[in-house]
Design a protein around this motif. Structure first.
Motif, PDB file in Angstrom:
ATOM      1  N   VAL A  29      18.463 101.433  74.477  1.00 38.02           N
ATOM      2  CA  VAL A  29      17.265 102.100  74.179  1.00 38.02           C
ATOM      3  C   VAL A  29      17.657 103.100  73.316  1.00 38.02           C
ATOM      4  CG1 VAL A  29      16.423 100.343  76.347  1.00 38.02           C
ATOM      5  CG2 VAL A  29      17.198 102.402  76.730  1.00 38.02           C
ATOM      6  N   PRO A  41      15.713 106.091  70.265  1.00 40.66           N
ATOM      7  CA  PRO A  41      14.971 104.597  70.097  1.00 40.66           C
ATOM      8  C   PRO A  41      16.845 104.502  69.274  1.00 40.66           C
ATOM      9  CG  PRO A  41      12.903 105.418  69.437  1.00 40.66           C
ATOM     10  CD  PRO A  41      14.209 107.025  70.325  1.00 40.66           C
ATOM     11  N   PHE A  45      16.217  99.102  68.706  1.00 39.22           N
ATOM     12  CA  PHE A  45      14.913  98.473  69.790  1.00 39.22           C
ATOM     13  C   PHE A  45      13.518  99.527  69.643  1.00 39.22           C
ATOM     14  CE2 PHE A  45      12.500 100.756  73.294  1.00 39.22           C
ATOM     15  CZ  PHE A  45      12.413  99.619  74.049  1.00 39.22           C
ATOM     16  N   PHE A  47       8.903  99.384  70.756  1.00 38.80           N
ATOM     17  CA  PHE A  47       8.006  98.886  72.636  1.00 38.80           C
ATOM     18  C   PHE A  47       7.324  97.625  71.253  1.00 38.80           C
ATOM     19  CE2 PHE A  47       8.730 103.572  73.582  1.00 38.80           C
ATOM     20  CZ  PHE A  47       9.091 102.710  73.980  1.00 38.80           C
ATOM     21  N   THR A  51       2.627  98.697  73.847  1.00 42.04           N
ATOM     22  CA  THR A  51       2.328  99.457  75.091  1.00 42.04           C
ATOM     23  C   THR A  51       3.425 100.833  73.732  1.00 42.04           C
ATOM     24  OG1 THR A  51       3.835  98.270  76.397  1.00 42.04           O
ATOM     25  CG2 THR A  51       4.520 100.123  76.246  1.00 42.04           C
ATOM     26  N   GLY A  74       5.961 101.489  80.919  1.00 42.72           N
ATOM     27  CA  GLY A  74       5.224 101.683  80.150  1.00 42.72           C
ATOM     28  C   GLY A  74       4.099 101.823  80.504  1.00 42.72           C
ATOM     29  N   ASP A  81       3.477  95.250  79.822  1.00 42.39           N
ATOM     30  CA  ASP A  81       4.403  97.060  79.179  1.00 42.39           C
ATOM     31  C   ASP A  81       5.510  95.122  78.637  1.00 42.39           C
ATOM     32  OD1 ASP A  81       3.058  98.515  80.368  1.00 42.39           O
ATOM     33  OD2 ASP A  81       4.388  98.495  82.269  1.00 42.39           O
ATOM     34  N   TYR A  83       8.995  95.810  76.081  1.00 45.84           N
ATOM     35  CA  TYR A  83      10.562  95.509  75.617  1.00 45.84           C
ATOM     36  C   TYR A  83      10.531  95.410  74.446  1.00 45.84           C
ATOM     37  CZ  TYR A  83      10.286  99.920  79.415  1.00 45.84           C
ATOM     38  OH  TYR A  83      10.251 100.034  80.446  1.00 45.84           O
ATOM     39  N   TYR A  85      14.097  94.289  71.864  1.00 44.10           N
ATOM     40  CA  TYR A  85      15.184  94.548  70.854  1.00 44.10           C
ATOM     41  C   TYR A  85      15.615  92.718  70.088  1.00 44.10           C
ATOM     42  CZ  TYR A  85      16.121  95.798  75.575  1.00 44.10           C
ATOM     43  OH  TYR A  85      15.317  96.692  77.032  1.00 44.10           O
TER      44      TYR A  85
END
Length: 227
Positions: A29, A41, A45, A47, A51, A74, A81, A83, A85
């Protein structure tokens, strides 16, 4: 000393497995290498949902991490929230040697050893995540969803109680063109709704290769005992 033909074939099978590039693809991250608050970041990666940011915390300790900040929580409001990848084996170059490394645990608490295979080809890929050791993540857990084309899995994980190792979440079948996306979503938005340091993707050995490697190790061990 002479080797029997079966021993030679088994040893060849071992060489076929171990002779490949020893790597996986890691998405941190924070890629600035500093546990200092501000984070840079990875281009892989982002959000997700609504978020737009998260708080930074201590660096993760899993094998291969370079020392950047981890994230927690977040600012999601109407959505969890989130994330995200992303890994595209056709363009993303392997960046972590996983050959023979005890990476961490699966969700049943068993040790997991890296496959040591090169990425890029179609087939099954293991998906891992890691975060710093913690005891204060929201007790409702975190949903991890990995998708590649029509192949996907979702698993809920209580992030509390782990010691900062890689956690093997599951695997997806990569079709050779669609890439792999891992989404991490909080079940409940709270101050520490979830934590993250990195994700890792690596090919799963083909069943025949695993069998040949096992035979090779077993046969060579027998040969040594007979010397």
């Amino acid at each position: 000393m002479r080797f029997k033909t079966s021993a030679l074939l088994a040893a060849l099978g071992l060489c076929l497995v171990l002779g490949q590039a020893h790597a996986g693809f890691m998405v941190e991250v924070d890629i600035d290498g500093m546990d200092d608050g501000p984070f840079t970041p990875s281009p892989n990666f982002t959000f997700g949902g609504d978020t737009t940011t998260a708080s930074t915390s201590v660096a993760g300790t899993a094998y291969g991490l370079t020392g950047g900040d981890s994230l927690f929580g977040g600012d999601g409001v109407n959505e969890p929230d989130t994330y995200v990848y992303r890994y595209d084996p056709t363009t993303d170059v392997d960046n972590l040697n996983t050959a023979g490394v005890v990476l961490g645990l699966d969700l049943a608490g068993n040790g997991v050893i890296g496959s040591g295979l090169a990425g890029g080809a179609a087939g099954a890929y293991r998906v891992y995540a890691t975060w710093p050791a913690t005891t204060n993540v929201n007790a409702n857990g975190v949903n991890f969803t990995a998708t590649s084309g029509s192949s996907s899995f979702t698993v809920n994980v209580d992030q509390n109680g782990y010691n900062g190792e890689w956690i093997y979440l599951g695997y997806v079948q990569y079709d050779g063109s669609s890439g792999i996306i891992l989404t991490q979503e909080a079940v409940e938005n709270s101050f520490v709704s979830m934590r993250a340091a990195a994700a890792l993707f690596e090919p799963v050995p083909e069943p025949m290769a695993v069998t040949l490697a096992a035979i090779a190790f077993g046969t060579l061990a027998v040969v040594r005992r007979q010397r």
